[in-house]
Motif scaffolding. Structure first.
Motif, PDB file in Angstrom:
ATOM      1  N   GLY A  56     129.676  11.867  64.803  1.00 46.49           N
ATOM      2  CA  GLY A  56     131.078  11.500  65.023  1.00 46.49           C
ATOM      3  C   GLY A  56     131.923  11.436  63.770  1.00 46.49           C
ATOM      4  N   LYS A  57     131.310  11.173  62.618  1.00 45.80           N
ATOM      5  CA  LYS A  57     132.059  11.060  61.367  1.00 45.80           C
ATOM      6  C   LYS A  57     131.754  12.212  60.419  1.00 45.80           C
ATOM      7  N   HIS A  58     130.493  12.349  60.019  1.00 51.15           N
ATOM      8  CA  HIS A  58     130.143  13.354  59.015  1.00 51.15           C
ATOM      9  C   HIS A  58     130.314  14.779  59.525  1.00 51.15           C
ATOM     10  N   HIS A  59     129.692  15.095  60.666  1.00 48.55           N
ATOM     11  CA  HIS A  59     129.809  16.454  61.197  1.00 48.55           C
ATOM     12  C   HIS A  59     131.260  16.785  61.524  1.00 48.55           C
ATOM     13  N   ALA A  60     131.956  15.849  62.124  1.00 50.47           N
ATOM     14  CA  ALA A  60     133.362  16.083  62.467  1.00 50.47           C
ATOM     15  C   ALA A  60     134.205  16.352  61.233  1.00 50.47           C
ATOM     16  N   SER A  61     133.882  15.684  60.124  1.00 46.91           N
ATOM     17  CA  SER A  61     134.691  15.849  58.914  1.00 46.91           C
ATOM     18  C   SER A  61     134.578  17.249  58.336  1.00 46.91           C
ATOM     19  N   TYR A  62     133.417  17.910  58.510  1.00 46.88           N
ATOM     20  CA  TYR A  62     133.270  19.268  57.994  1.00 46.88           C
ATOM     21  C   TYR A  62     134.198  20.219  58.746  1.00 46.88           C
ATOM     22  N   PHE A  63     134.319  20.045  60.046  1.00 45.35           N
ATOM     23  CA  PHE A  63     135.235  20.877  60.826  1.00 45.35           C
ATOM     24  C   PHE A  63     136.684  20.600  60.425  1.00 45.35           C
ATOM     25  N   THR A  65     137.909  19.459  57.583  1.00 45.05           N
ATOM     26  CA  THR A  65     138.215  19.994  56.255  1.00 45.05           C
ATOM     27  C   THR A  65     138.255  21.510  56.266  1.00 45.05           C
ATOM     28  N   LEU A  66     137.306  22.128  56.957  1.00 42.40           N
ATOM     29  CA  LEU A  66     137.291  23.589  57.032  1.00 42.40           C
ATOM     30  C   LEU A  66     138.562  24.129  57.650  1.00 42.40           C
ATOM     31  N   ASN A  67     139.020  23.492  58.721  1.00 41.92           N
ATOM     32  CA  ASN A  67     140.241  23.947  59.381  1.00 41.92           C
ATOM     33  C   ASN A  67     141.486  23.741  58.515  1.00 41.92           C
ATOM     34  N   GLU A  68     141.404  22.847  57.546  1.00 39.83           N
ATOM     35  CA  GLU A  68     142.507  22.672  56.601  1.00 39.83           C
ATOM     36  C   GLU A  68     142.469  23.715  55.484  1.00 39.83           C
ATOM     37  N   LEU A  69     141.281  24.262  55.229  1.00 37.34           N
ATOM     38  CA  LEU A  69     141.104  25.176  54.104  1.00 37.34           C
ATOM     39  C   LEU A  69     141.299  26.649  54.452  1.00 37.34           C
ATOM     40  N   VAL A  70     140.964  27.059  55.669  1.00 36.22           N
ATOM     41  CA  VAL A  70     140.910  28.497  55.950  1.00 36.22           C
ATOM     42  C   VAL A  70     142.240  29.170  56.288  1.00 36.22           C
ATOM     43  N   PRO A  71     143.270  28.468  56.807  1.00 36.20           N
ATOM     44  CA  PRO A  71     144.510  29.178  57.132  1.00 36.20           C
ATOM     45  C   PRO A  71     145.081  29.911  55.921  1.00 36.20           C
ATOM     46  N   GLY A  72     145.467  31.167  56.130  1.00 41.53           N
ATOM     47  CA  GLY A  72     146.046  31.968  55.061  1.00 41.53           C
ATOM     48  C   GLY A  72     145.039  32.627  54.143  1.00 41.53           C
ATOM     49  N   THR A  73     143.753  32.423  54.408  1.00 43.51           N
ATOM     50  CA  THR A  73     142.709  33.052  53.599  1.00 43.51           C
ATOM     51  C   THR A  73     142.079  34.205  54.372  1.00 43.51           C
ATOM     52  N   ARG A  74     141.204  34.943  53.706  1.00 42.41           N
ATOM     53  CA  ARG A  74     140.513  36.061  54.367  1.00 42.41           C
ATOM     54  C   ARG A  74     139.535  35.583  55.438  1.00 42.41           C
ATOM     55  N   TYR A  75     139.292  34.277  55.466  1.00 42.28           N
ATOM     56  CA  TYR A  75     138.347  33.720  56.432  1.00 42.28           C
ATOM     57  C   TYR A  75     138.999  33.332  57.758  1.00 42.28           C
ATOM     58  N   ASN A  99     131.752  23.322  53.472  1.00 42.24           N
ATOM     59  CA  ASN A  99     132.135  22.758  54.768  1.00 42.24           C
ATOM     60  C   ASN A  99     131.738  23.658  55.930  1.00 42.24           C
ATOM     61  N   ALA A 100     131.855  24.977  55.762  1.00 39.46           N
ATOM     62  CA  ALA A 100     131.409  25.890  56.814  1.00 39.46           C
ATOM     63  C   ALA A 100     129.897  25.808  56.981  1.00 39.46           C
ATOM     64  N   LYS A 164     106.952  36.797  58.096  1.00 39.15           N
ATOM     65  CA  LYS A 164     106.119  35.641  57.782  1.00 39.15           C
ATOM     66  C   LYS A 164     106.946  34.373  57.849  1.00 39.15           C
ATOM     67  N   LEU A 165     106.367  33.289  58.359  1.00 36.66           N
ATOM     68  CA  LEU A 165     107.047  32.012  58.383  1.00 36.66           C
ATOM     69  C   LEU A 165     106.966  31.368  57.003  1.00 36.66           C
ATOM     70  N   VAL A 166     108.099  30.850  56.535  1.00 37.99           N
ATOM     71  CA  VAL A 166     108.158  30.238  55.209  1.00 37.99           C
ATOM     72  C   VAL A 166     108.936  28.932  55.275  1.00 37.99           C
ATOM     73  N   LEU A 167     108.624  28.036  54.347  1.00 39.59           N
ATOM     74  CA  LEU A 167     109.328  26.771  54.204  1.00 39.59           C
ATOM     75  C   LEU A 167     110.177  26.796  52.949  1.00 39.59           C
ATOM     76  N   SER A 168     111.308  26.087  53.001  1.00 43.85           N
ATOM     77  CA  SER A 168     112.168  26.009  51.829  1.00 43.85           C
ATOM     78  C   SER A 168     113.028  24.762  51.915  1.00 43.85           C
ATOM     79  N   GLY A 169     113.560  24.368  50.774  1.00 47.59           N
ATOM     80  CA  GLY A 169     114.541  23.297  50.713  1.00 47.59           C
ATOM     81  C   GLY A 169     115.802  23.833  50.064  1.00 47.59           C
ATOM     82  N   THR A 170     116.952  23.396  50.561  1.00 46.76           N
ATOM     83  CA  THR A 170     118.222  23.843  49.988  1.00 46.76           C
ATOM     84  C   THR A 170     119.108  22.641  49.690  1.00 46.76           C
ATOM     85  N   PRO A 171     119.930  22.733  48.655  1.00 47.69           N
ATOM     86  CA  PRO A 171     120.868  21.653  48.355  1.00 47.69           C
ATOM     87  C   PRO A 171     122.137  21.769  49.184  1.00 47.69           C
ATOM     88  N   GLY A 172     122.851  20.667  49.332  1.00 48.89           N
ATOM     89  CA  GLY A 172     124.176  20.680  49.952  1.00 48.89           C
ATOM     90  C   GLY A 172     124.182  21.295  51.328  1.00 48.89           C
TER      91      GLY A 172
END
Length: 224
Positions: A56-63, A65-75, A99-100, A164-172
């Motif tokens: 309700g807070k974190h996931h919603a905030s990404y949408f 912010t993204l919707n504030e950033l993309v207008p007028g861009t190639r995205y 955010n995307a 092949k199945l592989v495991l990984s960790g990613t930041p951010g």
């Protein structure tokens, strides 16, 4: 593969559509999909309070912010998936990618949990796990270790690379999906995903998620 069952389920409830179908239906403004179950449905592994804040807070905030950033861009005319892949290598668009990526990662995350879903890998998925990790238990041990090895906030992933199945960790907000790999399972190890329920015990949280709430049918469908 989109099956007749997926289509029927999708007509009944948009949240039931697979990630590649649901998020590809429209470009910006992007809309956060409904949570596929009640907020307390994953308790006690993940409490209703955590889900309320996380979705309700974190996931919603990404949408938002993204919707504030993309207008007028190639995205602006891209789908969410296209934005994730196109922005990943652009340092100038790092905020858009972050955010995307997090918007996509969390859709993928919520979809893989389902009360009453398959509690253990089976069939071709189980065979692939045993082939590449030795056993299901060894796979879980290694995924917990991968999650514990992520420095700071990020994700632990199971993906497929070159057959092949592989495991990984990613930041951010990064992911194997953003880099073009078939992604099967992701566990959020940002603090907001577990700190209310597990405090600093990240690996305990990841083990509980793998043991108790992953719907392995969804993971198998992603692999297929």
């Amino acid at each position: 593969m989109l099956t007749r069952r997926h289509l029927i389920a999708g007509l009944a409830c948009g949240a039931a559509l697979p990630i590649g179908i649901r998020s590809a239906r429209a470009a910006a403004p992007f809309k956060q999909p409904p949570l596929p179950y009640a907020e307390d449905a994953l308790a006690p592994t993940i409490s209703g309070r955590t889900v309320n804040l996380h979705y309700g807070k974190h996931h919603a905030s990404y949408f938002k912010t993204l919707n504030e950033l993309v207008p007028g861009t190639r995205y602006a005319d891209m789908t969410l998936e296209e934005v994730v892949k196109a922005s990943r290598s652009s340092e100038a668009d790092r905020k858009i990618f972050n955010n995307a990526g997090q918007a996509w990662n969390h859709i993928f995350y919520w979809e893989q949990f389902k009360p009453g879903g398959a509690k253990a890998p089976a069939g071709a998925l189980k065979e692939a796990i045993e082939r590449d990790f030795g056993s299901v238990d060894e796979f879980k041990t290694k995924m917990v270790a991968a999650a514990g090895g992520v420095f700071g906030s990020g994700w632990a992933w199971l993906s497929e690379d070159g057959g092949k199945l592989v495991l990984s960790g990613t930041p951010g907000g990064d992911s194997p999906f953003a880099g073009g790999k078939k992604t099967l399972l992701g566990v959020d190890v940002w603090e907001h995903a577990y700190y209310i329920d597990y405090e600093n015990r990240r690996t305990e949280h990841v083990k509980a998620v793998l043991d108790n709430i992953v719907n392995w049918d969804v993971v198998a469908e992603r692999m297929a």
